[in-house]
Write an enzyme that holds these catalytic residues in place. Structure first.
Site, PDB file in Angstrom:
ATOM      1  N   THR A 101      -2.787   0.566  -4.260  1.00  0.00           N
ATOM      2  CA  THR A 101      -3.207   1.743  -3.495  1.00  0.00           C
ATOM      3  C   THR A 101      -4.519   2.306  -4.022  1.00  0.00           C
ATOM      4  O   THR A 101      -4.889   2.047  -5.174  1.00  0.00           O
ATOM      5  CB  THR A 101      -2.117   2.837  -3.560  1.00  0.00           C
ATOM      6  OG1 THR A 101      -2.587   4.027  -2.935  1.00  0.00           O
ATOM      7  CG2 THR A 101      -1.746   3.190  -4.989  1.00  0.00           C
ATOM      8  N   GLU A 149      -0.419  11.171   5.072  1.00  0.00           N
ATOM      9  CA  GLU A 149      -1.760  11.727   5.314  1.00  0.00           C
ATOM     10  C   GLU A 149      -1.761  13.077   6.036  1.00  0.00           C
ATOM     11  O   GLU A 149      -2.308  14.043   5.515  1.00  0.00           O
ATOM     12  CB  GLU A 149      -2.623  10.723   6.097  1.00  0.00           C
ATOM     13  CG  GLU A 149      -2.930   9.435   5.329  1.00  0.00           C
ATOM     14  CD  GLU A 149      -3.858   9.621   4.124  1.00  0.00           C
ATOM     15  OE1 GLU A 149      -4.254  10.743   3.828  1.00  0.00           O
ATOM     16  OE2 GLU A 149      -4.154   8.603   3.468  1.00  0.00           O
ATOM     17  N   ASP A 199      -0.216   5.037   0.918  1.00  0.00           N
ATOM     18  CA  ASP A 199      -0.484   6.039   1.948  1.00  0.00           C
ATOM     19  C   ASP A 199      -0.476   5.421   3.341  1.00  0.00           C
ATOM     20  O   ASP A 199      -1.252   4.511   3.634  1.00  0.00           O
ATOM     21  CB  ASP A 199      -1.830   6.718   1.685  1.00  0.00           C
ATOM     22  CG  ASP A 199      -1.780   7.539   0.409  1.00  0.00           C
ATOM     23  OD1 ASP A 199      -0.893   8.405   0.323  1.00  0.00           O
ATOM     24  OD2 ASP A 199      -2.588   7.288  -0.499  1.00  0.00           O
ATOM     25  N   ASP A 257       0.870  -1.168   0.000  1.00  0.00           N
ATOM     26  CA  ASP A 257       0.000   0.000   0.000  1.00  0.00           C
ATOM     27  C   ASP A 257       0.916   1.229   0.000  1.00  0.00           C
ATOM     28  O   ASP A 257       2.106   1.117   0.331  1.00  0.00           O
ATOM     29  CB  ASP A 257      -0.863  -0.046   1.272  1.00  0.00           C
ATOM     30  CG  ASP A 257      -1.548   1.262   1.561  1.00  0.00           C
ATOM     31  OD1 ASP A 257      -2.199   1.783   0.640  1.00  0.00           O
ATOM     32  OD2 ASP A 257      -1.430   1.777   2.701  1.00  0.00           O
ATOM     33  N   ARG A 299     -13.922  11.041   0.093  1.00  0.00           N
ATOM     34  CA  ARG A 299     -13.818  11.692   1.416  1.00  0.00           C
ATOM     35  C   ARG A 299     -14.464  13.069   1.373  1.00  0.00           C
ATOM     36  O   ARG A 299     -15.192  13.451   2.280  1.00  0.00           O
ATOM     37  CB  ARG A 299     -12.331  11.785   1.787  1.00  0.00           C
ATOM     38  CG  ARG A 299     -12.054  12.129   3.222  1.00  0.00           C
ATOM     39  CD  ARG A 299     -10.574  11.868   3.545  1.00  0.00           C
ATOM     40  NE  ARG A 299     -10.263  10.464   3.358  1.00  0.00           N
ATOM     41  CZ  ARG A 299      -9.109  10.005   2.846  1.00  0.00           C
ATOM     42  NH1 ARG A 299      -8.157  10.842   2.500  1.00  0.00           N
ATOM     43  NH2 ARG A 299      -8.912   8.732   2.717  1.00  0.00           N
TER      44      ARG A 299
HETATM   45  C1  XBP Z   1      -5.341   6.098   1.287  1.00  0.00           C
HETATM   46  C2  XBP Z   1      -6.435   6.989   0.993  1.00  0.00           C
HETATM   47  C3  XBP Z   1      -6.247   7.988  -0.023  1.00  0.00           C
HETATM   48  C4  XBP Z   1      -5.577   9.285   0.330  1.00  0.00           C
HETATM   49  C5  XBP Z   1      -6.007  10.315  -0.658  1.00  0.00           C
HETATM   50  O1  XBP Z   1      -5.839   4.772   1.371  1.00  0.00           O
HETATM   51  O2  XBP Z   1      -7.505   6.876   1.521  1.00  0.00           O
HETATM   52  O3  XBP Z   1      -7.521   8.276  -0.396  1.00  0.00           O
HETATM   53  O4  XBP Z   1      -5.919   9.735   1.619  1.00  0.00           O
HETATM   54  O5  XBP Z   1      -5.670   9.975  -1.941  1.00  0.00           O
HETATM   55  P1  XBP Z   1      -4.884   3.527   1.193  1.00  0.00           P
HETATM   56  P2  XBP Z   1      -6.511  10.511  -3.210  1.00  0.00           P
HETATM   57  O6  XBP Z   1      -3.604   3.848   1.894  1.00  0.00           O
HETATM   58  O7  XBP Z   1      -5.610   2.417   1.887  1.00  0.00           O
HETATM   59  O8  XBP Z   1      -4.696   3.267  -0.276  1.00  0.00           O
HETATM   60  O9  XBP Z   1      -6.923  11.909  -2.904  1.00  0.00           O
HETATM   61  O10 XBP Z   1      -5.548  10.446  -4.372  1.00  0.00           O
HETATM   62  O11 XBP Z   1      -7.700   9.609  -3.396  1.00  0.00           O
HETATM   63 MG    MG Z   2      -2.876   3.061   3.645  1.00  0.00          MG
END
Ligand code: XBP
Ligand code: MG
Length: 260
Positions: free
Chosen positions: A120, A17, A10, A8, A55
């Site tokens: 991701t 974040e 993020d 993954d 979101r």
């Molecule tokens: C990460 C997320 C992403 C980022 C924002 O989830 O939820 O949505 O916060 O990215 P994970 P975007 O790590 O489970 O993949 O704005 O590009 O959607």
């Molecule tokens: Mg994540």
């Protein structure tokens, strides 16, 4: 045999974040003349909704309910596009760094001939920015598959992105390990049958990680061991290729016992 590691992005490769995505959302809101501001705790709650556009839509539903569905959707799309521009700029300025042990493990696994992949929910532009500015030079070439929002529109905990990665790798789920930081990510990987290691962060520490192979504080570095919070133990406080192969052998033995 353990053939591939799927990461993954993020919260797993880097703490993106709080100082990356959150700041970018707030800048996009300000650019649009909105007085919305996502502070650190509120953003933690909003992280339950995976995907940046999703979101924003969720937030509109709770904090700007006067917008109808079409207006809300158009606004979310505009804000999200602007947010991506800000995020890419922030990453370029060095606002996000890799988590402990990530560069080490990627280099080791690549040298050991393991396949590497990304699964991701974030967009391609954000992945590329992170590779360019935070990962070791040339690391992009180590990855056999990179799948993100454009490849799998159904966001985690939906397993779609992991299925896309398994298909592209042409491997069985049991030949891979997934690395995640969140309960939603763990669910996505487990629903695809992939044994998963969770490395928690400040936003995800209190979540429920039932079904994880091991839950660790981070991947550890020599002289800076990681802590195991649940599940399989770490021999030397470090998640390295040797440890992953050991865990995989244990996992295979356990699966066989369950099957007989
Ligand atoms: C990460 C997320 C992403 C980022 C924002 O989830 O939820 O949505 O916060 O990215 P994970 P975007 O790590 O489970 O993949 O704005 O590009 O959607
Ligand atoms: Mg994540």
């Amino acid at each position: 045999m353990l053939r591939a590691l799927i990461f993954d992005v993020d919260g797993t490769l880097a703490d993106t974040e709080r100082d990356g995505h959150r700041v970018a959302f707030n800048r996009a809101f300000a650019d649009a003349g909105l007085d919305w501001h996502w502070d650190v705790p509120r953003y933690g709650e909003l992280l339950r909704v995976a995907g940046g556009r999703e979101r924003i839509l969720h937030f509109i539903g709770s904090d700007a309910p006067h917008l109808d569905a079409t207006e809300g959707d158009a606004l979310a799309r505009r804000l999200h596009a602007r947010k991506t521009e800000h995020y890419v700029r922030l990453v370029g300025e060095g606002a996000v760094r890799l988590r402990p042990g990530v560069a080490r493990l990627l280099a080791e696994a690549h040298a050991a001939g393991m396949k590497l992949a990304i699964a991701t929910t974030t967009s391609r532009a954000n992945i590329e920015a992170l590779f360019e500015h935070a990962l070791p030079a040339g690391a992009l070439d180590w990855f056999a598959v990179i799948a993100g929002a454009e490849d799998a529109p159904r966001k985690k905990p939906n397993p779609q992105v992991y299925r896309v990665v398994l298909d592209a790798l042409q491997l069985d789920a049991h030949e891979c390990f997934a690395f995640e930081d969140s309960a939603a990510g763990l669910r996505a990987a487990r629903s695809s049958g992939i044994p998963t290691i969770v490395a928690v962060n400040d936003y995800t520490r209190e979540q429920e990680f039932h079904g994880a192979l091991s839950v660790v504080s981070d991947l550890g570095e020599p002289g800076r061991p990681a802590a195991v919070l649940a599940g399989a133990r770490l021999a030397d406080g470090i998640v390295d290729v040797r440890q992953l192969r050991r865990w995989h052998a244990q996992y295979v033995r356990l699966e066989r016992r369950v099957a007989t």
